[in-house]
Design a protein around this motif. Structure first.
Motif, PDB file in Angstrom:
ATOM      1  N   GLN A  39     -20.891   7.107 -28.386  1.00 15.55           N
ATOM      2  CA  GLN A  39     -22.024   7.953 -28.789  1.00 15.55           C
ATOM      3  C   GLN A  39     -22.235   7.872 -30.302  1.00 15.55           C
ATOM      4  O   GLN A  39     -23.371   7.834 -30.788  1.00 15.55           O
ATOM      5  CB  GLN A  39     -21.744   9.407 -28.408  1.00 15.55           C
ATOM      6  CG  GLN A  39     -21.725   9.668 -26.919  1.00 15.55           C
ATOM      7  CD  GLN A  39     -23.128   9.617 -26.342  1.00 15.55           C
ATOM      8  OE1 GLN A  39     -24.035  10.233 -26.866  1.00 15.55           O
ATOM      9  NE2 GLN A  39     -23.309   8.854 -25.281  1.00 15.55           N
ATOM     10  N   GLU A  41     -21.411   5.400 -32.304  1.00 19.64           N
ATOM     11  CA  GLU A  41     -21.973   4.086 -32.656  1.00 19.64           C
ATOM     12  C   GLU A  41     -23.456   4.015 -32.294  1.00 19.64           C
ATOM     13  O   GLU A  41     -24.259   3.458 -33.042  1.00 19.64           O
ATOM     14  CB  GLU A  41     -21.184   2.974 -31.967  1.00 19.64           C
ATOM     15  CG  GLU A  41     -19.800   2.809 -32.577  1.00 19.64           C
ATOM     16  CD  GLU A  41     -18.944   1.774 -31.851  1.00 19.64           C
ATOM     17  OE1 GLU A  41     -17.870   1.463 -32.368  1.00 19.64           O
ATOM     18  OE2 GLU A  41     -19.362   1.297 -30.759  1.00 19.64           O
ATOM     19  N   ALA A  42     -23.805   4.609 -31.159  1.00 20.54           N
ATOM     20  CA  ALA A  42     -25.222   4.599 -30.754  1.00 20.54           C
ATOM     21  C   ALA A  42     -26.050   5.352 -31.789  1.00 20.54           C
ATOM     22  O   ALA A  42     -27.150   4.939 -32.168  1.00 20.54           O
ATOM     23  CB  ALA A  42     -25.379   5.234 -29.374  1.00 20.54           C
ATOM     24  N   HIS A  43     -25.521   6.482 -32.291  1.00 22.18           N
ATOM     25  CA  HIS A  43     -26.241   7.250 -33.310  1.00 22.18           C
ATOM     26  C   HIS A  43     -26.413   6.408 -34.580  1.00 22.18           C
ATOM     27  O   HIS A  43     -27.490   6.357 -35.173  1.00 22.18           O
ATOM     28  CB  HIS A  43     -25.493   8.543 -33.639  1.00 22.18           C
ATOM     29  CG  HIS A  43     -26.100   9.292 -34.782  1.00 22.18           C
ATOM     30  ND1 HIS A  43     -27.271  10.010 -34.671  1.00 22.18           N
ATOM     31  CD2 HIS A  43     -25.727   9.388 -36.087  1.00 22.18           C
ATOM     32  CE1 HIS A  43     -27.594  10.531 -35.845  1.00 22.18           C
ATOM     33  NE2 HIS A  43     -26.663  10.165 -36.722  1.00 22.18           N
ATOM     34  N   ARG A  45     -26.549   3.332 -34.882  1.00 19.86           N
ATOM     35  CA  ARG A  45     -27.539   2.254 -34.670  1.00 19.86           C
ATOM     36  C   ARG A  45     -28.960   2.818 -34.548  1.00 19.86           C
ATOM     37  O   ARG A  45     -29.917   2.067 -34.357  1.00 19.86           O
ATOM     38  CB  ARG A  45     -27.213   1.480 -33.368  1.00 19.86           C
ATOM     39  CG  ARG A  45     -26.014   0.529 -33.479  1.00 19.86           C
ATOM     40  CD  ARG A  45     -25.979  -0.442 -32.284  1.00 19.86           C
ATOM     41  NE  ARG A  45     -25.955   0.256 -30.996  1.00 19.86           N
ATOM     42  CZ  ARG A  45     -24.828   0.635 -30.362  1.00 19.86           C
ATOM     43  NH1 ARG A  45     -23.651   0.377 -30.891  1.00 19.86           N
ATOM     44  NH2 ARG A  45     -24.902   1.264 -29.208  1.00 19.86           N
ATOM     45  N   GLY A  46     -29.088   4.124 -34.600  1.00 21.81           N
ATOM     46  CA  GLY A  46     -30.410   4.743 -34.492  1.00 21.81           C
ATOM     47  C   GLY A  46     -30.879   4.884 -33.058  1.00 21.81           C
ATOM     48  O   GLY A  46     -32.066   5.124 -32.802  1.00 21.81           O
ATOM     49  N   GLU A  47     -29.945   4.767 -32.104  1.00 17.75           N
ATOM     50  CA  GLU A  47     -30.347   4.812 -30.695  1.00 17.75           C
ATOM     51  C   GLU A  47     -30.083   6.171 -30.053  1.00 17.75           C
ATOM     52  O   GLU A  47     -30.407   6.374 -28.883  1.00 17.75           O
ATOM     53  CB  GLU A  47     -29.570   3.728 -29.907  1.00 17.75           C
ATOM     54  CG  GLU A  47     -29.986   2.321 -30.310  1.00 17.75           C
ATOM     55  CD  GLU A  47     -28.954   1.271 -29.879  1.00 17.75           C
ATOM     56  OE1 GLU A  47     -27.993   1.628 -29.153  1.00 17.75           O
ATOM     57  OE2 GLU A  47     -29.116   0.113 -30.304  1.00 17.75           O
ATOM     58  N   ARG A  48     -29.433   7.077 -30.793  1.00 14.30           N
ATOM     59  CA  ARG A  48     -29.130   8.382 -30.220  1.00 14.30           C
ATOM     60  C   ARG A  48     -29.433   9.438 -31.278  1.00 14.30           C
ATOM     61  O   ARG A  48     -28.952   9.335 -32.406  1.00 14.30           O
ATOM     62  CB  ARG A  48     -27.626   8.445 -29.858  1.00 14.30           C
ATOM     63  CG  ARG A  48     -27.245   9.687 -29.086  1.00 14.30           C
ATOM     64  CD  ARG A  48     -25.827  10.105 -29.406  1.00 14.30           C
ATOM     65  NE  ARG A  48     -25.365  11.151 -28.493  1.00 14.30           N
ATOM     66  CZ  ARG A  48     -25.740  12.433 -28.590  1.00 14.30           C
ATOM     67  NH1 ARG A  48     -26.619  12.816 -29.502  1.00 14.30           N
ATOM     68  NH2 ARG A  48     -25.246  13.327 -27.749  1.00 14.30           N
TER      69      ARG A  48
END
Ligand code: PLP
Length: 390
Positions: A39, A41-43, A45-48
Motif C-alpha cells: 500500500q 509503495e502504491a501511494h 507511485r501516486g496510485e493510492r
C-alpha cells in the motif's frame, strides 16, 4: 506490552460511521502509515490516495488549502509557513536562469528584495516600474521576453490601485504569468480577474488575531501541480496547528473585514477633514486619485488608511507616541489597531525618483484599523492629532 511501549502506541480512537466532529481535528502528526508495504509503495507511485509525510501533505493543512482556493475562486492552493515564504517559494518555483521579471516600486519591500537579491543571484533580471506606469509595462513587455509580472493592489502603504484588467491583459498577450499579492484586498476580492497566481499572507486577515503566521499560493490546478514538488523540496511547510488556528480565524473573516473596512472609511473621513493632515491615502475616499478604478475592482476598500502629516517626521513621531489604542507594531489586518511611521516602512534602497514614486514622505503614517469601537478609535486619533500639532 510494557507501559514504556504503550505510551508510544496509545489506543486508536476511530469515529463510528455517520459520526463527525463539527470542527475537524488537528492532525498534529508528521507521519501517516499504510497497512502494508504494498500500500505504501502504491501511494508513493501516486496510485493510492492518502497521506504519508506532513511536509508534503497533511489533512489539516489540506482543508485550509481547499477552503482558500474556493474563497479566492481558483482550483487549488499551497500553504506555507509565512506570507514571505509563499512569495519566495513561488518566485523560485516559477523562474529559471535568464528569465526576466517586472515588479513595482510600490511592491512590498521583502518582495522587491527577493526579486532583486535572491533571484538576481540565480541570473534572473528584473525591471522596476511604477504601478501607475502601464505604458512602461507595455514597453518593457515588448522589449524584454518576460516570465512574470508581480504586483499588488492596494499597495503598501499608500494604497495605490493597480489596473488589474490592463496588467493581466498586457502580460497575457506577452506570454507572461501574473502573480498578485492580494494580502491587502483579501480572499473575497479580485478573483474575477485573469490573475494567474494569487499569493497571500495568512498572518493578516485570515487568522485576524495576530497570533499565527502563514502564507498561501492560490492558482489553477495545473500551475499548483507544477509548483508542488518544488514547494515540498523548499520545505517552508505550514504546521497543522497553525493551519487549525487560521481555519478558526477564517470563520469570522467576512464580518471582520466588513466591520474593519467600515471603520477605516470613517477614520479616513476624519483625517481628511483635519487641519494637521496634508493628504489621506484611502481608496474609499472620492479624493483618492484612483477611487473610480477601486470602485470597479473592489467591494470593500480595505482596512489600511495612510496619511501625510503637515508637520513631517517630528509630527509623525509625536502622533504615533500619543496614540493609546493603536499599537506601534508591524503587520496589519488583525483585530487590534496598529500604527507605523516611515522608519518602520523600509524602502531605504530606493533612489530619489523611486522614493518620489513610492509617495512615502517623512510625515507618512500607516494605520491598520482593528475591531475596536469606531468612536473610541476616532477619539484616540483626534487626541493624537492635536498632540502632533501642525
Ligand atoms: C502585502 C504583504 N505581503 C506579504 C507580507 C508578508 O507576510 P508574512 O509576514 O506572513 O511573511 C506582508 C506582511 O506585512 C504584506 O504586507
Amino acid at each position: 506490552m510494557k507501559k514504556t511501549t504503550r505510551v508510544n502506541h496509545p489506543p486508536l480512537i476511530e469515529l463510528p460511521a455517520g459520526n463527525h466532529p463539527l470542527v475537524a481535528p488537528i492532525y498534529q502528526t508528521v507521519k501517516f502509515e499504510f497497512d502494508s508495504v504494498a500500500q505504501t509503495e502504491a501511494h508513493l507511485r501516486g496510485e493510492r490516495p492518502g497521506f504519508y509525510y506532513s511536509r508534503a501533505a497533511n489533512p489539516t493543512t489540506r482543508q485550509l488549502e481547499l477552503l482558500l482556493a474556493e474563497l479566492q475562486g481558483r482550483e487549488d492552493c499551497l500553504v506555507t509557513a509565512s506570507g514571505v515564504g509563499a512569495i519566495a517559494q513561488t518566485l523560485l518555483a516559477l523562474t529559471k536562469q535568464g528569465d526576466h521579471v517586472i515588479c513595482f516600486v510600490e511592491t512590498y519591500n521583502p518582495t522587491r528584495y527577493l526579486i532583486r537579491r535572491l533571484l538576481g543571484r540565480f541570473g534572473v533580471t528584473h525591471t522596476l516600474l511604477s504601478i501607475e506606469d502601464l505604458a512602461g509595462v507595455e514597453r518593457v513587455l515588448a522589449s524584454h521576453p518576460t516570465r512574470l509580472v508581480f504586483f499588488e493592489s492596494p499597495t503598501n502603504p499608500v494604497t495605490k490601485i493597480a489596473d488589474i484588467g490592463a496588467l493581466t491583459r498586457l502580460a497575457r498577450a506577452a506570454g507572461a504569468i501574473t502573480v498578485m499579492d492580494n494580502t491587502f484586498a483579501g480572499f473575497h476580492q479580485h478573483g474575477a480577474f485573469e490573475v494567474d497566481v494569487f499569493v497571500h499572507s495568512l498572518t493578516k486577515y485570515a487568522s485576524g488575531c495576530g497570533d499565527v503566521m502563514g502564507g498561501a499560493v492560490i492558482a489553477r490546478a495545473e500551475l499548483i501541480r507544477a509548483m508542488r514538488t518544488d514547494f515540498g523540496a523548499l520545505g517552508g511547510t505550514l504546521d497543522p496547528h497553525a493551519a487549525f488556528l487560521i481555519l478558526r480565524g477564517l470563520k469570522t473573516y467576512f464580518v471582520r473585514y466588513a466591520a474593519q473596512s467600515a471603520s477605516a472609511l470613517r477614520v479616513a473621513q476624519l483625517l481628511a477633514a483635519h487641519a494637521a493632515v496634508a493628504r489621506v491615502h484611502y481608496p474609499g475616499l472620492p479624493t483618492h486619485p484612483q477611487h473610480a478604478l477601486a470602485g470597479r475592482q473592489m467591494q470593500d476598500f480595505g482596512t489600511i488608511v495612510s496619511f501625510d502629516l503637515k508637520g513631517g517626521a517630528a509630527a509623525a513621531r509625536r502622533f504615533a507616541d500619543s496614540l493609546e489604542l493603536f499599537a506601534l507594531a508591524a503587520s496589519l489586518g488583525s483585530t487590534e489597531s496598529l500604527v507605523v511611521t516611515p522608519p518602520m516602512m523600509g524602502g531605504r534602497e530606493l533612489d530619489a525618483e523611486q522614493q518620489r514614486i513610492s509617495a512615502i514622505t517623512d510625515g507618512t503614517v500607516r494605520l491598520s484599523i482593528g475591531l475596536e469601537e469606531t468612536d473610541d478609535l476616532l477619539g484616540d486619533l483626534t487626541r493624537a492629532l492635536a498632540a502632533a500639532g501642525h
